[in-house]
Design a protein around this motif. Sequence first.
Motif, mmCIF file in Angstrom:
data_model
loop_
_atom_site.group_PDB
_atom_site.id
_atom_site.type_symbol
_atom_site.label_atom_id
_atom_site.label_comp_id
_atom_site.label_asym_id
_atom_site.label_seq_id
_atom_site.Cartn_x
_atom_site.Cartn_y
_atom_site.Cartn_z
ATOM 1 N N GLY A 45 0.762 -1.105 -0.407
ATOM 2 C CA GLY A 45 -0.065 -0.013 0.314
ATOM 3 C C GLY A 45 0.917 1.181 0.124
ATOM 4 O O GLY A 45 0.430 2.471 0.445
ATOM 5 N N VAL A 46 2.158 0.763 0.262
ATOM 6 C CA VAL A 46 3.133 2.525 -0.554
ATOM 7 C C VAL A 46 3.751 1.982 -1.282
ATOM 8 O O VAL A 46 4.603 0.811 -1.223
ATOM 9 N N PRO A 47 4.727 2.598 -1.457
ATOM 10 C CA PRO A 47 5.779 3.082 -2.054
ATOM 11 C C PRO A 47 7.399 1.988 -1.506
ATOM 12 O O PRO A 47 7.367 3.124 -0.111
ATOM 13 N N LEU A 48 8.139 1.747 -1.616
ATOM 14 C CA LEU A 48 8.800 0.897 -1.146
ATOM 15 C C LEU A 48 10.070 1.114 -2.089
ATOM 16 O O LEU A 48 10.990 1.403 -1.808
ATOM 17 N N LEU A 49 10.781 1.120 -3.237
ATOM 18 C CA LEU A 49 11.470 1.594 -3.908
ATOM 19 C C LEU A 49 10.887 3.125 -4.458
ATOM 20 O O LEU A 49 10.220 3.749 -5.281
ATOM 21 N N GLU A 50 12.197 3.898 -4.637
ATOM 22 C CA GLU A 50 12.331 5.267 -5.947
ATOM 23 C C GLU A 50 12.755 4.637 -7.046
ATOM 24 O O GLU A 50 14.037 4.558 -7.123
ATOM 25 N N ARG A 51 12.328 4.380 -8.002
ATOM 26 C CA ARG A 51 13.404 4.752 -9.381
ATOM 27 C C ARG A 51 13.999 5.952 -9.805
ATOM 28 O O ARG A 51 13.367 6.933 -9.634
ATOM 29 N N GLN A 52 15.301 5.269 -10.257
ATOM 30 C CA GLN A 52 16.028 6.215 -11.063
ATOM 31 C C GLN A 52 17.012 6.284 -12.142
ATOM 32 O O GLN A 52 16.828 4.940 -12.107
ATOM 33 N N ALA A 53 17.670 6.837 -12.896
ATOM 34 C CA ALA A 53 18.254 6.722 -14.464
ATOM 35 C C ALA A 53 18.894 5.647 -13.871
ATOM 36 O O ALA A 53 19.492 4.429 -14.944
ATOM 37 N N ARG A 54 20.246 5.035 -13.173
ATOM 38 C CA ARG A 54 21.022 4.688 -12.623
ATOM 39 C C ARG A 54 20.628 3.450 -11.166
ATOM 40 O O ARG A 54 21.640 2.707 -11.394
ATOM 41 N N GLY A 55 19.431 2.911 -11.372
ATOM 42 C CA GLY A 55 18.975 2.406 -9.780
ATOM 43 C C GLY A 55 17.975 2.799 -9.387
ATOM 44 O O GLY A 55 17.270 3.321 -9.938
ATOM 45 N N VAL A 56 17.667 2.212 -8.250
ATOM 46 C CA VAL A 56 17.203 1.851 -7.412
ATOM 47 C C VAL A 56 16.927 2.551 -6.323
ATOM 48 O O VAL A 56 18.409 2.159 -5.527
ATOM 49 N N THR A 57 16.775 3.327 -4.764
ATOM 50 C CA THR A 57 17.156 3.572 -3.592
ATOM 51 C C THR A 57 15.857 3.053 -3.108
ATOM 52 O O THR A 57 14.143 3.709 -3.817
ATOM 53 N N LEU A 58 15.944 2.922 -1.401
ATOM 54 C CA LEU A 58 14.822 2.464 -0.889
ATOM 55 C C LEU A 58 14.259 3.775 -0.150
ATOM 56 O O LEU A 58 14.521 4.558 -0.219
ATOM 57 N N THR A 59 12.771 4.069 -0.095
ATOM 58 C CA THR A 59 12.345 5.156 0.218
ATOM 59 C C THR A 59 11.947 4.513 1.916
ATOM 60 O O THR A 59 12.623 3.273 2.707
ATOM 61 N N SER A 60 11.604 5.529 3.072
ATOM 62 C CA SER A 60 11.962 5.331 4.286
ATOM 63 C C SER A 60 10.812 4.271 4.559
ATOM 64 O O SER A 60 11.908 3.380 5.468
ATOM 65 N N ALA A 61 9.430 4.388 3.869
ATOM 66 C CA ALA A 61 8.763 2.822 4.340
ATOM 67 C C ALA A 61 9.784 1.671 3.611
ATOM 68 O O ALA A 61 9.738 0.587 4.035
ATOM 69 N N GLY A 62 11.014 1.710 2.712
ATOM 70 C CA GLY A 62 11.378 0.237 2.031
ATOM 71 C C GLY A 62 12.182 0.363 3.525
ATOM 72 O O GLY A 62 12.599 -1.405 3.488
ATOM 73 N N ARG A 63 13.009 1.149 3.768
ATOM 74 C CA ARG A 63 14.359 0.806 4.828
ATOM 75 C C ARG A 63 13.018 -0.309 5.669
ATOM 76 O O ARG A 63 13.769 -1.459 6.250
#
Length: 307
Positions: A45-63
Amino acid sequence: MELRHLRYFVAVAEEGGLLTAAQRRLNTSQPSLSRQIRDLESEVGVPLLERQARGVTLTSAGRVFLDHARLALLQVEAATEGARQTARPQKPLLSMGFLVGLEVMWLPQLLRILREEAPDVDVTLSTQSSPELALALMRGKLDIAFLRPEKNIEGVVFKVLAKEPLIAVLPADHRLASRKKIRPQDLAREIYVSSARTSPVLQEVIQDYASRVGITLEPKYAGENISSAMSLVASTGGISLVPLYAQNMLAPNVVARALDGGTPTVDLALGYNRANPSPLLRRLLSRADELVANVQNQSIIRYVEPE
C-alpha cells in the motif's frame, strides 16, 4: 504476499537495481521482476522503491520493510533447518561455534562435559565473528555458540557466562610497553587499530569507554578480527583494545597491558536457539555454571563474574 515477493524485494534492495538483481541473483527477466515488485508495493500500500536513471533507492517505508523482510526469510530458513534436523537419525549431533581464538579456553572443558553426557556424540566446530554466529543460531545451523549478546536476533537466547576485561595490545618495542597500565591520554595520542570491525557489541563497549574517560578513538586501521588486528599492531606500531582472552593469541612481537581509568568489560555469552529441541543442549545448559568454574580453575586468565 508470497515468499518470492520478499526474496525479490531483498535482492533488488541489496543489488541497487532491477536489472542487476534479475541477472545476478534471480535468474529472471527485468520486466517480470518489475511486475513482481509493483505487485508487492500494491499489496503493502506504499512505495518501497524510488526508481532512478541509474538504479533504485529505498524509500523510508522501504527501509523499514527491508529489515522485516530479511527477518522473515531468516525465520523461514530456520524453520526449514529445524524440520530437517528433527527428521535426521537419532545419533547425538552437536554443532558448536566460537569466536576466533576463544575455543582454546572453552572447548577442552566443554568436551569433557560432553563425554559424560553423550559419549557417542558427533561434534562439528566452526569459528566466526559474533554476528555470524548469532545468525547461524537463528537459522538453526548451530546448536550453541560462544559469542557476544547480539541485538535483534529473533529466537536466540544469550546466557552471559562472564565479563571479559579489555586490555591494550601494542608492539613489544613500543615506548609504552614498559608500563604496567596504559593511560587513556596516552592511548588517544597513538595510532589506534580497531579489532571490532565485525563486532558491534565490542565496538560499543570500546566507544563507551572512550567517552567515559574523555578521549576519541578513531581507527586508522581496522582488523577483520582480533588476530588480524594484532598483526596490524605489529606492522604499524599502533595500539588496539581487545578482550582479555586474546592473551592466548599474542605473537612474540606484541605485548598486552592493562587499561587505566576503570577497566571496561564486554559480555561473553553462551547462545542457543529457544526452539532447538535437543535434549543434549538442555543438559549442557544445566551445567553451564560448572563449565565456567572449570575454565576459571584451569586458566591463568581471570574473568569478571556476571552480576
